[in-house]
Structure formats: C-alpha cells, structure tokens
Design an enzyme around this catalytic site. Structure first.
Site, PDB file in Angstrom:
ATOM      1  N   GLU A  60      26.209 125.494 -23.973  1.00  0.00           N
ATOM      2  CA  GLU A  60      25.129 125.489 -24.961  1.00  0.00           C
ATOM      3  C   GLU A  60      24.665 124.082 -25.308  1.00  0.00           C
ATOM      4  O   GLU A  60      23.460 123.845 -25.517  1.00  0.00           O
ATOM      5  CB  GLU A  60      25.580 126.229 -26.224  1.00  0.00           C
ATOM      6  CG  GLU A  60      25.679 127.732 -26.076  1.00  0.00           C
ATOM      7  CD  GLU A  60      26.928 128.188 -25.325  1.00  0.00           C
ATOM      8  OE1 GLU A  60      26.995 129.373 -24.933  1.00  0.00           O
ATOM      9  OE2 GLU A  60      27.842 127.355 -25.142  1.00  0.00           O
ATOM     10  N   HIS A 129      30.111 137.178 -31.313  1.00  0.00           N
ATOM     11  CA  HIS A 129      28.794 137.571 -30.831  1.00  0.00           C
ATOM     12  C   HIS A 129      27.852 137.999 -31.964  1.00  0.00           C
ATOM     13  O   HIS A 129      26.641 137.816 -31.858  1.00  0.00           O
ATOM     14  CB  HIS A 129      28.914 138.713 -29.830  1.00  0.00           C
ATOM     15  CG  HIS A 129      29.535 138.320 -28.532  1.00  0.00           C
ATOM     16  ND1 HIS A 129      30.838 137.905 -28.439  1.00  0.00           N
ATOM     17  CD2 HIS A 129      29.040 138.266 -27.272  1.00  0.00           C
ATOM     18  CE1 HIS A 129      31.126 137.615 -27.175  1.00  0.00           C
ATOM     19  NE2 HIS A 129      30.043 137.834 -26.448  1.00  0.00           N
TER      20      HIS A 129
END
Length: 326
Positions: A60, A129
């Site tokens: 990321e 998540h």
C-alpha cells in the site's frame, strides 16, 4: 437514468474520467486484468490499456507513494486500496506526504489524486478488512475525506473528487457494493464535496450518519414512523470538509440528535460531530446527544459481527431516549 448498484456507479465514473481526461490513471492491486477484487474496475484495462489501468504490487505504501509522484508530474491518479483497514500500511504516505504536499511546498506543488477504499461490516470479512478507521484520517489537513451512501452520490462525488485540485480519500461502503441500488444519471455530473444531504424530512429527532449507516438510519426512521415519531435523516457525505451549516439546520429543526457510525465509540468521527452540534446549537437541544456505534473493541470474527455493528434496534432505542425528556 439507469438503475445501478454502488460498484456499477463507481465503475461508470471511472470509465467517464478515463475517457475524457488522458491524465487520469487507475492503479492498485489487481485493478487491471482481474478488474479489482470486487470488480470495480472490470473491463477498464481492456478499454484503456494497461498503461492507464495499472496493476501494482501488494504494498500500500508503494501504491500511494507512486500515485503521489504521478500527481506531482501532472497526472490525476486514482489509487485503490483494497480495504480501508489496509490504508494504515500507507498512513505515512497519506498523512505526512499526500495531505501536506501543498503546505510543505508552500503552494508550489499540489496532489490532485483520489484514494479509493471500501470499509464497513456486514459481509463477514476476516480481521482488518471491515475496520471503519475514517476518523484516523480526520486530522490529515489538506486531505478531503468523503463517504457516500448510495450509487447516485457515489458517481457524482467520485467525479468531483477526480477533478478536485487536492487529494481526496473516497471511502466506499463495502456492504452496499451490490446490495444498495438506485437511479443514476448516465451522463456525467458532479456532487460538490462538503455538502451534506437531507434524505428524509422529520420534525422529532435528527439521525446523522454517513456511508452504510445512512441506510441503517433510514430503516430505523421507518420503524419510528410506525410509532408516530418522524425522524429527519441527514447523510453527512463529507467528513472533511464538514457541512456544519447542514448539521446546525438539522438539529435546530428537531432539538434532538442521534449520530450513527460503524467505528468504535471513543474518538470516532461522531465525537467531532457531537462537539460541533453542542457548540453551535446548544440552546436548541432538548435532550443529550446520542451516539450509536461499534463498541471500543477490535473488530470480531464473522460469527460475532452482528453483535458488534450498530443495528436498527439500537438506533430506535437511542431516538426514543431523546424523546423521554419531554
């Protein structure tokens, strides 16, 4: 007009942006050949080539750092983080680089870029998540944080974000990707960032929410209406900048306020809204401000998810409490 779900509206906006502006590029893990883990970018690589819909590594920080570099070069990158919880891996890049670049460069550089990321519960994901961590970015001044709740807002706000001269964190309701549908104009349009929306009128209590919690507020309002309680529902839509004027108007109208979000209670963005309401319309309040949130605990395993998330019963009970002071 066309009936779309959230994913279709987002894909439509991305396709429009790629079509009309050659500076726009889409980048992220699996966004190209696979079409995204949720298929938000399905078909875009075939239409616009892998030079504009770019598969990135599982990193990321690299995704956001690369997007910043492209933005500084004059492109308009749209970076996808597969889940907002994983944005913590790029927290340094987002908060200390992307959000501050205009300030750090004394206006010489700006980062016109969008970071897309789904969040929220209701889909039984593994840990990390579904975490609702939008408030963690609320002090990243220079960054705009928006959270639409329906397909119409998603398309219009995404197009506005892509054209914005500053970076935008675009938080998408994971539960609403396929379950929330609505009419969406097929032509391009924009919804101004920083403007809340009254999605239901009511005189008795104001329910304030964003993202998937707006749908929850609407369901609770239907239950309350059967009891003779008419709820005003305000979709915040934009956390940064916050539409204080709309908050003031909503609470002045009813004198009662219930804030709903999926993040834990402590330091959730609802606390900022509560403080703003208390300061701006203190003398209009007829009852203490209520918050319906997740508990102060890590997000649980799937079997316990429904006990963790806000639900209709809790919202209805909170609204009733604000009316007990009459």
């Amino acid at each position: 007009m066309s009936v779309m779900n959230m994913l279709e509206a987002i894909r439509d906006a991305l396709g429009i942006a790629l079509s009309v502006d050659e500076r726009v590029v889409v980048m992220g893990q699996d966004v190209g050949k696979l079409g995204g883990i949720f298929r938000a970018t399905d078909g875009l690589s075939a239409r616009f080539s892998d030079k504009r819909v770019i598969d990135m590594p599982l990193a990321e920080g690299v995704i956001i750092g690369s997007a910043l570099g492209l933005a500084l070069s004059g492109l308009r990158p749209i970076a996808e983080i597969q889940f907002l919880g994983f944005a913590q891996q790029a927290f340094h890049q987002i908060v200390q680089q992307v959000a501050r670049i205009r300030h750090r460069s004394r206006g010489r550089f700006a980062a016109s870029m969008v970071i897309r990321a789904p969040f929220g519960g209701g889909v039984r994901t593994p840990e990390l998540h579904s975490d609702a961590i939008e408030a963690q970015f609320a002090q990243a001044h220079g960054l705009k944080v928006i959270a639409p709740s329906n397909p119409h807002d998603a398309k219009g706000m995404l197009l506005a974000a892509i054209h914005d001269p500053d970076p935008v964190l675009f938080c998408e309701p994971l539960h609403g990707y396929r379950f929330v549908k609505g009419e969406v104009p097929t032509a391009p349009y924009e919804i101004p960032i920083g403007k809340a929306n009254v999605v239901r009128e009511g005189k008795d209590v104001s329910l304030i929410a964003w993202s998937a919690a707006v749908g929850l507020a609407m369901q609770a309002a239907t239950v309350l209406s059967a009891e003779g309680i008419e709820a005003n529902v305000l979709a915040v839509r934009s956390l940064l900048p916050l539409d204080v004027e709309a908050l003031v108007a909503a609470v002045q109208q009813t004198g009662r306020c219930v804030i709903i979000h999926e993040a834990p209670l402590t330091a959730g963005f609802g606390a900022e809204i509560a403080a703003t309401v208390a300061k701006e319309v203190f003398y209009s309040l007829q009852a203490p401000i209520e918050r319906v949130t997740a508990p102060d605990a890590p997000y649980p395993l799937a079997a316990a998810e429904q006990m963790f998330m806000p639900n209709i019963d809790r919202v209805v009970a909170a609204a009733r409490r604000t009316l007990e002071t009459e």
